[in-house]
Each structure stands twice: as structure tokens, then as C-alpha cells.
Design an enzyme around this catalytic site. Structure first.
Site, PDB file in Angstrom:
ATOM      1  N   CYS A 111      37.302 -21.630 -15.685  1.00  0.00           N
ATOM      2  CA  CYS A 111      36.527 -21.429 -14.449  1.00  0.00           C
ATOM      3  C   CYS A 111      37.233 -22.059 -13.250  1.00  0.00           C
ATOM      4  O   CYS A 111      37.214 -21.506 -12.144  1.00  0.00           O
ATOM      5  CB  CYS A 111      35.127 -22.021 -14.584  1.00  0.00           C
ATOM      6  SG  CYS A 111      34.161 -21.258 -15.885  1.00  0.00           S
ATOM      7  N   ARG A 149      31.479 -13.977 -17.678  1.00  0.00           N
ATOM      8  CA  ARG A 149      32.257 -13.782 -16.442  1.00  0.00           C
ATOM      9  C   ARG A 149      31.983 -12.375 -15.912  1.00  0.00           C
ATOM     10  O   ARG A 149      32.685 -11.425 -16.264  1.00  0.00           O
ATOM     11  CB  ARG A 149      33.749 -13.991 -16.728  1.00  0.00           C
ATOM     12  CG  ARG A 149      34.047 -15.378 -17.241  1.00  0.00           C
ATOM     13  CD  ARG A 149      35.514 -15.634 -17.463  1.00  0.00           C
ATOM     14  NE  ARG A 149      35.678 -16.840 -18.265  1.00  0.00           N
ATOM     15  CZ  ARG A 149      35.619 -18.086 -17.776  1.00  0.00           C
ATOM     16  NH1 ARG A 149      35.432 -18.273 -16.484  1.00  0.00           N
ATOM     17  NH2 ARG A 149      35.748 -19.120 -18.567  1.00  0.00           N
TER      18      ARG A 149
HETATM   19  C1  BEZ Z   1      36.311 -22.424 -19.386  1.00  0.00           C
HETATM   20  O1  BEZ Z   1      37.364 -22.955 -19.718  1.00  0.00           O
HETATM   21  O2  BEZ Z   1      36.073 -22.144 -18.202  1.00  0.00           O
HETATM   22  C2  BEZ Z   1      35.314 -22.073 -20.431  1.00  0.00           C
HETATM   23  C3  BEZ Z   1      35.770 -21.660 -21.660  1.00  0.00           C
HETATM   24  C4  BEZ Z   1      34.857 -21.343 -22.649  1.00  0.00           C
HETATM   25  C5  BEZ Z   1      33.506 -21.428 -22.390  1.00  0.00           C
HETATM   26  C6  BEZ Z   1      33.065 -21.811 -21.142  1.00  0.00           C
HETATM   27  C7  BEZ Z   1      33.969 -22.128 -20.151  1.00  0.00           C
END
Ligand code: BEZ
Length: 228
Positions: free
Chosen positions: A50, A127
Site C-alpha cells: 500500500c 485493491r
Molecule cells: C501490503 O503490503 O500492502 C499488504 C499485503 C497483504 C495484505 C494487506 C496489505
């Protein structure tokens, strides 16, 4: 709203209404009337993928603004968490996040837009990207899983392609980029097919697949779309 029974938004339909707490104060769908906006969700603040996406979104934000298109983030986090995270991104990575982020603690917006995929996570939004036009109509939807960061250049390309379609009544081929030839709508009569093949200034592989430089698209066909 019960997520399982909710009607999910679809392309071509009005964007679901919202009235949300954000890092820029309260924002409502009607605040975006007359401009395009991208509503996107991320799983959670202070997570690695993110964070790279937020840096990416902030890189394309100036280009989006030139297209009269705003950005609005969302996750099921508090506004305090959002504020702390964007400050951390600025402090550690030198990137200022200029666009607002919805603090959707009651999940109202996430559920209205179908951003929670319970098979993937019950507590985080996937996402999701909703491209909404200046008349509040959903023009495109992208869903990505938790593990995969989105391609910002593709999101920018999508907005440019949609606005080109609106302005010139043309379609855009695979991998189209601004400056590339566009696709003329296929004729829907036999006579139209003959005319299309006889017309000059376009490159037809066959009657149903004709390309033209955007600069050669007849002015009469231009400027009838919904993009400003
Ligand atoms: C992230 O790295 O943004 C992420 C990865 C897996 C689940 C939620 C967030």
C-alpha cells in the site's frame, strides 16, 4: 447494508452515493459533480505494498488533475491512522500525499462499492479502483488482490482512453497510448461496411477493424462526449 445482498456497482451506472469522513474533512459524492474522480481502496495503512501504491498514486496525481480527475483513497482505518501514515510517508520517503483518504470505519462506502472480498479478507478492502466521470457515472472498475500492487500508468492510460472516447466518439485498441491511432466504431449495416471500406484516410484491416490517427477524426464527430 448487508454485504452479501448488496447490489454491486456496475460500469455505466451511477456511482453509489457517499458522505464520508476523510483526511480533508467530510466529502460527499456530490462534491465531485462536474469533475472526474478515481475512488480507490487499499487494504490497510502502514503496510508495504500500500505504501508503494500511495507513492505511485501521488506520482500520477498531477497528470490526473490536468485531466480534471481527482483521487480519493479509502480503507477501513481511522482518520488518525491515515494522518499518521501519510505523515510517515512524507517523513521517511519525502512524498507528500495531496489527495484525501476516506476513513471508512463503519464500512459503509466499502460495502456500497463492493470493495470487501470476504474470500480474501473479512477485515480489509481489496485493491479496487472506480473511475467515475463528471456526471457521476462509473466508467471503469479494476479489482486487484491484496498481494499485487496496481499499475499507476495503466490507471492514467485508462482515464485518458475514456476521455478520448468521449471527446471523439472512437474506441482505443489494446495497449493504446495517447498519440496512437484510434479505432472507429464498427459499422452495423452492410451498406455501412461498404462505405467504411471505400472511405479514405483510415487504415482498415477489414470493414470491422479500421484505425485512424486521432488528428484525422472528423471535427463533426468530436466534442460530443461528456468529457471537459
Ligand atoms: C501490503 O503490503 O500492502 C499488504 C499485503 C497483504 C495484505 C494487506 C496489505
Amino acid at each position: 447494508m448487508c454485504h452479501e445482498n448488496a447490489t454491486l456497482p456496475r460500469i455505466g451506472e451511477p456511482a453509489p452515493d457517499f458522505d464520508a469522513v476523510t483526511t480533508h474533512g467530510r466529502l460527499k459524492l456530490e462534491d465531485y459533480k462536474g469533475r472526474w474522480f478515481i475512488l480507490f481502496s487499499h487494504p490497510a495503512d502502514f503496510t508495504p505494498v500500500c505504501t508503494t501504491e500511495f507513492i505511485g498514486f501521488s506520482e500520477i496525481y498531477p497528470e490526473l488533475r490536468k485531466l480534471n480527475c481527482d483521487l480519493l483513497g479509502l480503507s477501513i482505518d481511522s482518520v488518525f491512522s491515515h494522518i499518521a501514515w501519510v505523515r510517515n510517508i512524507q517523513e521517511k520517503m519525502g512524498v507528500r500525499i495531496e489527495f484525501p483518504i476516506i476513513a471508512d470505519l463503519d464500512r459503509k462506502v466499502a460495502e456500497a462499492y463492493g470493495m470487501i472480498m470476504p474470500g480474501e479478507s473479512q477485515t480489509e478492502t481489496s485493491r479496487c479502483v472506480f473511475v467515475v466521470d463528471d456526471k457521476s457515472i462509473i466508467r471503469a472498475i479494476i479489482y486487484y488482490p491484496l498481494s499485487t500492487g496496481r499499475n499507476m500508468q495503466e490507471i492514467l492510460r485508462l482515464v485518458r482512453a475514456l476521455q478520448t472516447t468521449d471527446q471523439h466518439k472512437v474506441a482505443t485498441p489494446a495497449n493504446w497510448q495517447p498519440g496512437d491511432e484510434v479505432i472507429l466504431p464498427a459499422p452495423n449495416t452492410d451498406e455501412g461496411a461498404d462505405k467504411r471500406l471505400a472511405a479514405e484516410g483510415q487504415y482498415c484491416t477489414d470493414w470491422y477493424l479500421c484505425r485512424k490517427p486521432l488528428s484525422a477524426v472528423a471535427p463533426a464527430a468530436a466534442d460530443k462526449g461528456g468529457c471537459h
